[in-house]
Design a protein around this motif. Structure first.
Motif, PDB file in Angstrom:
ATOM      1  N   MET A  76       0.836  -1.197   0.000  1.00 47.08           N
ATOM      2  CA  MET A  76       0.000   0.000   0.000  1.00 47.08           C
ATOM      3  C   MET A  76       0.879   1.257   0.000  1.00 47.08           C
ATOM      4  SD  MET A  76      -3.129   0.859   2.520  1.00 47.08           S
ATOM      5  CE  MET A  76      -2.702   2.140   3.648  1.00 47.08           C
ATOM      6  N   VAL A  77       0.537   2.212  -0.835  1.00 44.20           N
ATOM      7  CA  VAL A  77       1.290   3.459  -0.970  1.00 44.20           C
ATOM      8  C   VAL A  77       0.709   4.482   0.001  1.00 44.20           C
ATOM      9  CG1 VAL A  77       1.946   5.287  -2.562  1.00 44.20           C
ATOM     10  CG2 VAL A  77       1.744   2.950  -3.395  1.00 44.20           C
ATOM     11  N   GLU A  78       1.583   5.126   0.752  1.00 43.69           N
ATOM     12  CA  GLU A  78       1.154   6.153   1.707  1.00 43.69           C
ATOM     13  C   GLU A  78       1.220   7.536   1.076  1.00 43.69           C
ATOM     14  OE1 GLU A  78      -0.054   6.134   4.879  1.00 43.69           O
ATOM     15  OE2 GLU A  78      -0.246   3.969   4.616  1.00 43.69           O
ATOM     16  N   LEU A  79       0.240   8.356   1.368  1.00 39.99           N
ATOM     17  CA  LEU A  79       0.148   9.680   0.770  1.00 39.99           C
ATOM     18  C   LEU A  79       0.475  10.798   1.753  1.00 39.99           C
ATOM     19  CD1 LEU A  79      -0.652  10.834  -2.013  1.00 39.99           C
ATOM     20  CD2 LEU A  79      -2.922  11.155  -1.087  1.00 39.99           C
ATOM     21  N   GLY A  80       0.668  10.487   2.983  1.00 41.92           N
ATOM     22  CA  GLY A  80       0.923  11.521   3.971  1.00 41.92           C
ATOM     23  C   GLY A  80      -0.311  11.773   4.808  1.00 41.92           C
ATOM     24  N   ASN A  81      -0.329  12.880   5.495  1.00 46.29           N
ATOM     25  CA  ASN A  81      -1.403  13.193   6.449  1.00 46.29           C
ATOM     26  C   ASN A  81      -2.593  13.920   5.842  1.00 46.29           C
ATOM     27  OD1 ASN A  81       0.094  12.058   8.536  1.00 46.29           O
ATOM     28  ND2 ASN A  81       1.199  13.979   8.889  1.00 46.29           N
ATOM     29  N   HIS A  82      -2.673  14.009   4.549  1.00 44.38           N
ATOM     30  CA  HIS A  82      -3.768  14.742   3.918  1.00 44.38           C
ATOM     31  C   HIS A  82      -5.036  13.886   3.945  1.00 44.38           C
ATOM     32  CE1 HIS A  82      -0.636  17.425   2.680  1.00 44.38           C
ATOM     33  NE2 HIS A  82      -0.052  16.479   1.982  1.00 44.38           N
ATOM     34  N   SER A  83      -6.111  14.468   4.431  1.00 42.28           N
ATOM     35  CA  SER A  83      -7.370  13.729   4.506  1.00 42.28           C
ATOM     36  C   SER A  83      -8.089  13.750   3.158  1.00 42.28           C
ATOM     37  CB  SER A  83      -8.281  14.346   5.571  1.00 42.28           C
ATOM     38  OG  SER A  83      -8.762  15.610   5.135  1.00 42.28           O
ATOM     39  N   MET A  84      -9.010  12.816   3.000  1.00 40.90           N
ATOM     40  CA  MET A  84      -9.842  12.785   1.795  1.00 40.90           C
ATOM     41  C   MET A  84     -10.585  14.110   1.646  1.00 40.90           C
ATOM     42  SD  MET A  84      -9.548   9.857   0.185  1.00 40.90           S
ATOM     43  CE  MET A  84     -10.984   9.103  -0.557  1.00 40.90           C
ATOM     44  N   GLU A  85     -11.077  14.634   2.748  1.00 34.84           N
ATOM     45  CA  GLU A  85     -11.832  15.890   2.718  1.00 34.84           C
ATOM     46  C   GLU A  85     -10.956  17.044   2.212  1.00 34.84           C
ATOM     47  OE1 GLU A  85     -14.065  18.892   5.803  1.00 34.84           O
ATOM     48  OE2 GLU A  85     -14.017  16.753   6.289  1.00 34.84           O
ATOM     49  N   GLU A  86      -9.701  17.116   2.690  1.00 35.45           N
ATOM     50  CA  GLU A  86      -8.788  18.165   2.225  1.00 35.45           C
ATOM     51  C   GLU A  86      -8.518  18.025   0.728  1.00 35.45           C
ATOM     52  OE1 GLU A  86      -5.728  19.159   5.811  1.00 35.45           O
ATOM     53  OE2 GLU A  86      -5.622  17.115   4.973  1.00 35.45           O
ATOM     54  N   LEU A  87      -8.311  16.797   0.287  1.00 34.85           N
ATOM     55  CA  LEU A  87      -8.047  16.557  -1.135  1.00 34.85           C
ATOM     56  C   LEU A  87      -9.256  16.912  -1.985  1.00 34.85           C
ATOM     57  CD1 LEU A  87      -6.120  13.179  -0.788  1.00 34.85           C
ATOM     58  CD2 LEU A  87      -5.138  15.410  -1.397  1.00 34.85           C
ATOM     59  N   ARG A  88     -10.458  16.539  -1.522  1.00 31.89           N
ATOM     60  CA  ARG A  88     -11.683  16.881  -2.275  1.00 31.89           C
ATOM     61  C   ARG A  88     -11.895  18.390  -2.326  1.00 31.89           C
ATOM     62  NH1 ARG A  88     -14.151  12.486   0.802  1.00 31.89           N
ATOM     63  NH2 ARG A  88     -14.081  10.636  -0.504  1.00 31.89           N
ATOM     64  N   THR A  89     -11.627  19.069  -1.224  1.00 30.77           N
ATOM     65  CA  THR A  89     -11.770  20.529  -1.189  1.00 30.77           C
ATOM     66  C   THR A  89     -10.806  21.172  -2.185  1.00 30.77           C
ATOM     67  OG1 THR A  89     -12.482  20.498   1.114  1.00 30.77           O
ATOM     68  CG2 THR A  89     -11.604  22.582   0.272  1.00 30.77           C
ATOM     69  N   ALA A  90      -9.571  20.707  -2.178  1.00 34.79           N
ATOM     70  CA  ALA A  90      -8.582  21.233  -3.127  1.00 34.79           C
ATOM     71  C   ALA A  90      -9.037  20.973  -4.567  1.00 34.79           C
ATOM     72  CB  ALA A  90      -7.216  20.604  -2.870  1.00 34.79           C
ATOM     73  N   LEU A  91      -9.598  19.782  -4.806  1.00 37.26           N
ATOM     74  CA  LEU A  91     -10.084  19.436  -6.148  1.00 37.26           C
ATOM     75  C   LEU A  91     -11.212  20.367  -6.577  1.00 37.26           C
ATOM     76  CD1 LEU A  91      -9.988  17.511  -8.568  1.00 37.26           C
ATOM     77  CD2 LEU A  91     -11.548  16.002  -7.327  1.00 37.26           C
ATOM     78  N   SER A  92     -12.112  20.673  -5.676  1.00 36.36           N
ATOM     79  CA  SER A  92     -13.237  21.545  -6.041  1.00 36.36           C
ATOM     80  C   SER A  92     -12.807  22.997  -6.222  1.00 36.36           C
ATOM     81  CB  SER A  92     -14.350  21.454  -4.999  1.00 36.36           C
ATOM     82  OG  SER A  92     -13.933  22.020  -3.775  1.00 36.36           O
ATOM     83  N   ASN A  93     -11.622  23.338  -5.708  1.00 40.11           N
ATOM     84  CA  ASN A  93     -11.156  24.723  -5.794  1.00 40.11           C
ATOM     85  C   ASN A  93     -10.141  24.972  -6.899  1.00 40.11           C
ATOM     86  OD1 ASN A  93     -12.730  25.562  -3.633  1.00 40.11           O
ATOM     87  ND2 ASN A  93     -11.157  25.067  -2.138  1.00 40.11           N
ATOM     88  N   THR A  94      -9.867  23.974  -7.735  1.00 40.04           N
ATOM     89  CA  THR A  94      -8.865  24.182  -8.780  1.00 40.04           C
ATOM     90  C   THR A  94      -9.463  24.029 -10.167  1.00 40.04           C
ATOM     91  OG1 THR A  94      -6.652  23.615  -9.531  1.00 40.04           O
ATOM     92  CG2 THR A  94      -8.029  21.782  -8.857  1.00 40.04           C
ATOM     93  N   ASN A  95      -8.907  24.796 -11.091  1.00 34.89           N
ATOM     94  CA  ASN A  95      -9.288  24.709 -12.499  1.00 34.89           C
ATOM     95  C   ASN A  95      -8.125  24.212 -13.350  1.00 34.89           C
ATOM     96  OD1 ASN A  95     -11.822  25.794 -11.963  1.00 34.89           O
ATOM     97  ND2 ASN A  95     -11.092  27.875 -12.207  1.00 34.89           N
ATOM     98  N   ASP A  96      -6.953  24.073 -12.740  1.00 39.82           N
ATOM     99  CA  ASP A  96      -5.754  23.671 -13.465  1.00 39.82           C
ATOM    100  C   ASP A  96      -5.799  22.178 -13.766  1.00 39.82           C
ATOM    101  OD1 ASP A  96      -2.927  24.214 -14.352  1.00 39.82           O
ATOM    102  OD2 ASP A  96      -2.560  22.678 -12.814  1.00 39.82           O
ATOM    103  N   ALA A  97      -5.663  21.819 -15.036  1.00 38.13           N
ATOM    104  CA  ALA A  97      -5.795  20.415 -15.460  1.00 38.13           C
ATOM    105  C   ALA A  97      -4.760  19.510 -14.795  1.00 38.13           C
ATOM    106  CB  ALA A  97      -5.682  20.317 -16.977  1.00 38.13           C
TER     107      ALA A  97
END
Length: 139
Positions: free
Chosen positions: A1-22
């Motif tokens: 299993m690959v570890e991604l660090g301490n970033h939560s799913m919620e933080e990642l989803r929030t970042a995704l909803s706030n970006t327009n960069d492909a």
């Protein structure tokens, strides 16, 4: 299993909803999939990205903030063939019609800009590079 660090799913989803960069969207989609235990092999196949690139992105998420993981380090590239003064002159040209400089074109095209740079500075640029110059001046 690959570890991604301490970033939560919620933080990642929030970042995704706030970006327009492909590129940032792709990195975030992969990060979310990694959090969902999707294998690097599967992600590599799905997105057409080499596994080494995915591991590099994962390490960026592990080592820093989400914002840092989404942006690339500055790469200066090849030095300009034109001096700063010459680049300023090119900018001034573009703000006026090419006919003002003896060209037949009524608006700036990459070909017309390449021709003008070649005539004035004896510098050869590709049509693609002149297209980027025009696009950057329009921004």
């Amino acid at each position: 299993m690959v570890e991604l660090g301490n970033h939560s799913m919620e933080e990642l989803r929030t970042a995704l909803s706030n970006t327009n960069d492909a590129k940032a969207v792709k990195r975030l989609m992969i990060a979310l999939a990694i959090k969902d235990d999707v294998s690097v092999t599967r992600l590599s196949t799905r997105y057409g990205i080499p596994p080494s690139t995915i591991y590099y992105w994962v390490n960026r998420f592990k080592q820093g903030t989400i914002e840092q993981a989404l942006t690339d380090a500055s790469r200066p590239g090849r030095p300009s063939k034109l001096t700063e003064e010459q680049r300023n002159r090119v900018s001034k040209w573009i703000s006026n019609p090419p006919t003002q400089y003896g060209l037949e074109d009524t608006s700036w095209t990459p070909d017309a800009l390449c021709k003008m740079i070649r005539l004035e500075f004896q510098v050869e640029y590709s049509v693609g590079h002149c297209k980027r110059i025009l696009r950057n001046e329009a921004e």
